[in-house]
Design an enzyme around this catalytic site. Structure first.
Site, PDB file in Angstrom:
ATOM      1  N   LYS A   1     -13.243  -5.247  -3.448  1.00 57.94           N
ATOM      2  CA  LYS A   1     -14.088  -4.063  -3.245  1.00 57.94           C
ATOM      3  C   LYS A   1     -13.545  -2.861  -4.008  1.00 57.94           C
ATOM      4  O   LYS A   1     -14.278  -2.053  -4.529  1.00 57.94           O
ATOM      5  CB  LYS A   1     -14.074  -3.678  -1.762  1.00 57.94           C
ATOM      6  CG  LYS A   1     -15.105  -4.345  -0.905  1.00 57.94           C
ATOM      7  CD  LYS A   1     -15.263  -3.525   0.363  1.00 57.94           C
ATOM      8  CE  LYS A   1     -14.915  -4.240   1.615  1.00 57.94           C
ATOM      9  NZ  LYS A   1     -13.677  -4.317   2.220  1.00 57.94           N
TER      10      LYS A   1
ATOM     11  N   LYS B   1      -8.026 -11.381  -7.612  1.00 59.14           N
ATOM     12  CA  LYS B   1      -9.182 -11.619  -6.743  1.00 59.14           C
ATOM     13  C   LYS B   1     -10.263 -10.551  -6.917  1.00 59.14           C
ATOM     14  O   LYS B   1      -9.952  -9.389  -7.236  1.00 59.14           O
ATOM     15  CB  LYS B   1      -8.742 -11.772  -5.287  1.00 59.14           C
ATOM     16  CG  LYS B   1      -8.685 -10.516  -4.490  1.00 59.14           C
ATOM     17  CD  LYS B   1      -8.593 -10.779  -2.983  1.00 59.14           C
ATOM     18  CE  LYS B   1      -8.753  -9.446  -2.281  1.00 59.14           C
ATOM     19  NZ  LYS B   1      -8.832  -9.488  -0.862  1.00 59.14           N
TER      20      LYS B   1
ATOM     21  N   LYS C   1       0.819  -1.216   0.000  1.00 60.35           N
ATOM     22  CA  LYS C   1       0.000   0.000   0.000  1.00 60.35           C
ATOM     23  C   LYS C   1       0.852   1.264   0.000  1.00 60.35           C
ATOM     24  O   LYS C   1       0.461   2.268  -0.587  1.00 60.35           O
ATOM     25  CB  LYS C   1      -0.984  -0.002   1.180  1.00 60.35           C
ATOM     26  CG  LYS C   1      -2.043  -1.094   1.035  1.00 60.35           C
ATOM     27  CD  LYS C   1      -3.293  -0.822   1.844  1.00 60.35           C
ATOM     28  CE  LYS C   1      -4.354  -1.867   1.534  1.00 60.35           C
ATOM     29  NZ  LYS C   1      -5.534  -1.802   2.381  1.00 60.35           N
TER      30      LYS C   1
END
Ligand code: ATP
Ligand code: LTN
Length: 326
Positions: free
Chosen positions: A195, A192, A111
């Site tokens: 969201k 994957k 991140k």
């Protein structure tokens, strides 16, 4: 009865992946364990959030938990930021955690690479997570594989604290489910379903309209072959559809393969779409009832009262052991 705890971040409407991989598991566990389930809103602000969106997402996540089958009688449900001890305990733990440990966390490395202007909260995120876990002396922490490293750090922090200040925390273990595995993106089935994906066509959201769900599944990426077989390496798209079908029908992968032997890709897609729509429309109608009910506030009030008492005791115990008293 063994105790478990887990949290989900209120960072947008949850996906079919979150439902199958996380929430459905918790619904199963609630009959096997004493369960604690919370909304990790303090974790979500480690990445900038729009305040209006965030407060909507918090309430909406609670309603979705319940609509998916989480029973408030079987779970202690609360909002992390309402329990003031989580952040306080996190500070005490931070002062017993090394910068080196935090900077080595895979999620932090990923991140922080994406945005060079990251906050210090992104670095200390796993310590807050350790606080969430250690406060309640839980036995197991149900998480996806991506969070396993954080649970291991929570164990290291607990062991270190116990050694330094005397027995204070139970040492938790991650509980990683092998069922339901990973649901993949419908457009790019090698990544994957997430969201925060930037292509909405690949992601089914729990509140998507039935026609939208059908369209997304009918146009899911497959392959140029014609055989319906579970082979994630060579046939990731078809394998993903088989996986979704198996998870929602509670069937084994080979049973699903048998069911679709000699059938066409289009038939598989249609049946998967029917199954997903049936499951999600049930959840949606419960959700729209719940979101306007007063029941939500009552559940949160009960949850925060119960968990604050436990957290207060742990905080006092830690402060005393560390010499933070008169
Ligand atoms: P974000 O895109 O914001 O990282 P996410 O959709 O990847 O969110 P998380 O909030 O990181 O989801 O994870 C919540 C829980 O859902 C975790 O336990 C995680 O393992 C599980 N989960 C998330 N995506 C999937 C998926 N595609 N298949 C199965 N489980 C999933
Ligand atoms: N980091 C987790 C959410 C989370 C959590 C926790 C999970 C915060 N605190 C404690 C288990 C236990 C996530 O992003 N899925």
């Amino acid at each position: 009865m063994k105790r478990i705890l887990t949290g989900l971040q209120p960072t947008g409407i949850i996906t079919l992946g979150n439902y199958i991989g996380a929430i459905k598991q918790m619904v199963k566990y609630q009959d096997m364990y004493e369960s604690y389930l919370f909304i990790a809103d303090l974790h979500s602000i480690t990445i900038p959030q729009d305040p209006n969106e965030l407060s909507k997402n918090i309430k909406s996540l609670l309603a979705l938990y319940l609509a998916c089958g989480i029973d408030p009688k079987k779970n202690k449900i609360f909002i992390q930021s309402e329990n003031l001890y989580h952040a306080n305990i996190s500070w005490l733990l931070e002062c017993n955690t090394y910068y080196g440990e935090l900077s080595r966390m895979t999620q932090f490395k990923d991140k922080s690479r994406k945005n060079a202007n990251f906050t210090s909260g992104l670095l200390t995120y796993p310590v807050l997570m350790a606080s969430d876990i250690l406060i309640y002396d839980v036995d197991y922490v149900p998480v996806g594989i991506d969070q396993k490293q954080h649970v291991e750090l929570a164990r290291d922090i607990a062991i270190r604290f116990n050694k330094k200040f005397g027995e204070t925390f139970k040492i938790p273990e991650p509980l990683i489910s092998t069922e339901g595995t990973k649901i993949m993106d419908l457009v790019d089935p090698t990544k994957k379903m997430s969201k925060s994906s930037d292509n909405p066509k690949g992601v089914i959201r729990i509140l998507d309209e039935p026609e939208v769900i059908r369209k997304k599944i009918m146009s899911a990426t497959t392959d140029s072959d014609t055989i319906i077989k579970f082979d994630p390496i060579n046939k990731p798209g078809i394998s993903n559809l088989i996986n979704i079908y198996a998870s929602l029908s509670n069937k084994k992968i080979d049973e699903v393969e048998k069911l679709f032997v000699n059938k066409k890709y289009g038939e598989l897609k249609k049946e998967v779409a029917d199954l997903v729509i049936t499951e999600l429309t049930k959840i949606q109608s419960r959700y729209y009832e719940l979101i306007k009910s007063k029941e939500l506030d009552q559940i949160l009030d009960d949850g925060i009262k119960f968990t604050s008492e436990i957290a207060k005791k742990k905080y006092e115990l830690m402060k005393n052991k560390m010499g933070l008293h008169r």
